[in-house]
Design a protein around this motif. Structure first.
Motif, PDB file in Angstrom:
ATOM      1  N   HIS A  59     -14.621  13.042   8.071  1.00 58.69           N
ATOM      2  CA  HIS A  59     -14.295  12.372   9.336  1.00 58.69           C
ATOM      3  C   HIS A  59     -12.779  12.349   9.493  1.00 58.69           C
ATOM      4  CE1 HIS A  59     -14.180   9.205   6.271  1.00 58.69           C
ATOM      5  NE2 HIS A  59     -13.234   8.648   7.022  1.00 58.69           N
ATOM      6  N   HIS A  61      -8.888  10.912  11.010  1.00 56.60           N
ATOM      7  CA  HIS A  61      -8.072   9.737  11.355  1.00 56.60           C
ATOM      8  C   HIS A  61      -6.777  10.241  11.981  1.00 56.60           C
ATOM      9  CE1 HIS A  61     -10.428   6.821   9.049  1.00 56.60           C
ATOM     10  NE2 HIS A  61     -10.431   7.651   8.035  1.00 56.60           N
ATOM     11  N   HIS A 103     -11.094  13.795   6.037  1.00 56.16           N
ATOM     12  CA  HIS A 103     -11.412  13.548   4.627  1.00 56.16           C
ATOM     13  C   HIS A 103     -12.827  13.012   4.467  1.00 56.16           C
ATOM     14  CE1 HIS A 103     -10.541   8.962   4.017  1.00 56.16           C
ATOM     15  NE2 HIS A 103     -10.975   9.168   5.231  1.00 56.16           N
ATOM     16  N   GLU A 105     -15.203  10.513   1.519  1.00 59.67           N
ATOM     17  CA  GLU A 105     -15.249   9.686   0.319  1.00 59.67           C
ATOM     18  C   GLU A 105     -16.728   9.553  -0.035  1.00 59.67           C
ATOM     19  OE1 GLU A 105     -12.805   6.666   2.287  1.00 59.67           O
ATOM     20  OE2 GLU A 105     -11.791   6.411   0.368  1.00 59.67           O
ATOM     21  N   GLN A 118     -11.680  -1.369   1.955  1.00 61.63           N
ATOM     22  CA  GLN A 118     -10.948  -0.405   2.760  1.00 61.63           C
ATOM     23  C   GLN A 118     -10.129  -1.192   3.781  1.00 61.63           C
ATOM     24  OE1 GLN A 118     -10.910   3.527   5.356  1.00 61.63           O
ATOM     25  NE2 GLN A 118     -11.308   3.351   3.209  1.00 61.63           N
TER      26      GLN A 118
END
Ligand code: MN
Length: 284
Positions: A59, A61, A103, A105, A118
């Motif tokens: 996704h 940012h 990125h 996770e 987060q």
């Protein structure tokens, strides 16, 4: 010294993000529930793999910084710059999205406890389009110290002034001068430290409860609540039973915030540009 008071309580609400990771969101649950320059704080905590196994697949940012701090568990970060970072218990990841990063996770465990945070911190307008960068901070790079009043503190970002000396965390040189510390206190212990006057500050309790503020007007902050602090140059809390909490402070930007999901800019035009850039493969 002026001791900061507990000014506002933001109770976290259960929600989910990524591909269905269950979490609790305090700051950022509504546009009015930010604390400049802090945009969002999520706490994830589960013993059940169903709550986290889907992770956060690729996704984007743009326009701010994302910070992950792990208490328990193991995730793998990967991004379009080729960075790979193991997020293990006690580690942190500081990612400056700048003009754009893509990125993921993803959990590296099939069972057991996954717990951490987060945090999203805004960037000033002049830095929103700077190149993306990433830092992986292993547990051994995060200094820890025993406190004179009992308990321990870890400093992840900024420099803490406590018990007459300073303790510098690995993250320095960010223009909003963020302080991010993790404190564990035994029952009845008092934690007091200097805090830059003029910086926004809040406490997030993740275990137990705290009495926050000057002794004669302290207010209770319970687990899974964010407590916004009033102006002042000192923070003082007392553990109401065993307690564990994050303390965060940073210099406010005083700039307009326009957010659309993972893009945080200053104007609607800049958001439309971010969406167009992402669709056209030009975000990063
Ligand atoms: Mn992300």
């Amino acid at each position: 010294m002026t001791t900061r008071k507990l000014q506002q309580i933001i109770r976290s609400i259960p929600t989910s993000d990524g591909a269905g990771v269950k979490l609790r969101r305090s700051l950022g649950q509504a546009p009015g529930m930010r604390l400049d320059p802090f945009l969002m704080l999520d706490e994830f905590s589960s013993e059940s793999a169903d709550d986290y196994i889907a992770g956060f697949p690729d996704h984007p940012h743009r326009g701010f910084e994302t910070v992950t701090y792990m208490l328990d568990g193991h995730m793998l970060h990967q991004d379009h710059l080729g960075n790979r970072g193991d997020l293990v218990s006690g580690s942190a990841q500081w990612m400056t999205a700048g003009r754009g990063i893509i990125h993921s996770e993803m959990p590296q465990q099939q069972s057991g406890r996954m717990r951490g945070f987060q945090l999203w911190i805004n960037l000033p307008a002049r830095e929103k389009m700077k190149p993306a960068s990433y830092r992986d901070i292993p547990p051994e790079a995060i200094p820890q110290r025993s406190l004179a009043g009992g308990g321990q503190v870890k400093v992840i970002a900024g420099t803490l002034a406590v018990d007459g000396s300073k303790l510098a965390g690995p993250i320095q040189g960010i223009s909003t001068e963020p302080l991010l510390i993790d404190v564990r206190l035994p029952a009845g212990a008092v934690f007091a430290s200097e805090l830059a006057a003029g910086h926004s500050a809040f406490v997030y309790v993740y275990e137990g409860a705290l009495a926050v503020g000057p002794a004669h007007e302290a207010r209770t902050l319970a687990a899974h609540e964010a407590g916004v602090l009033s102006a002042g140059d000192e923070v003082c809390v007392r553990a109401d039973g065993h307690a564990a909490f994050l303390l965060l402070a940073a210099r406010p930007l005083g700039e307009p915030v326009v957010q659309y999901g993972p893009f945080v800019m200053n104007t609607r035009d800049e958001i439309e540009q971010a969406i167009a850039d992402y669709r056209n493969g030009q975000l990063v």
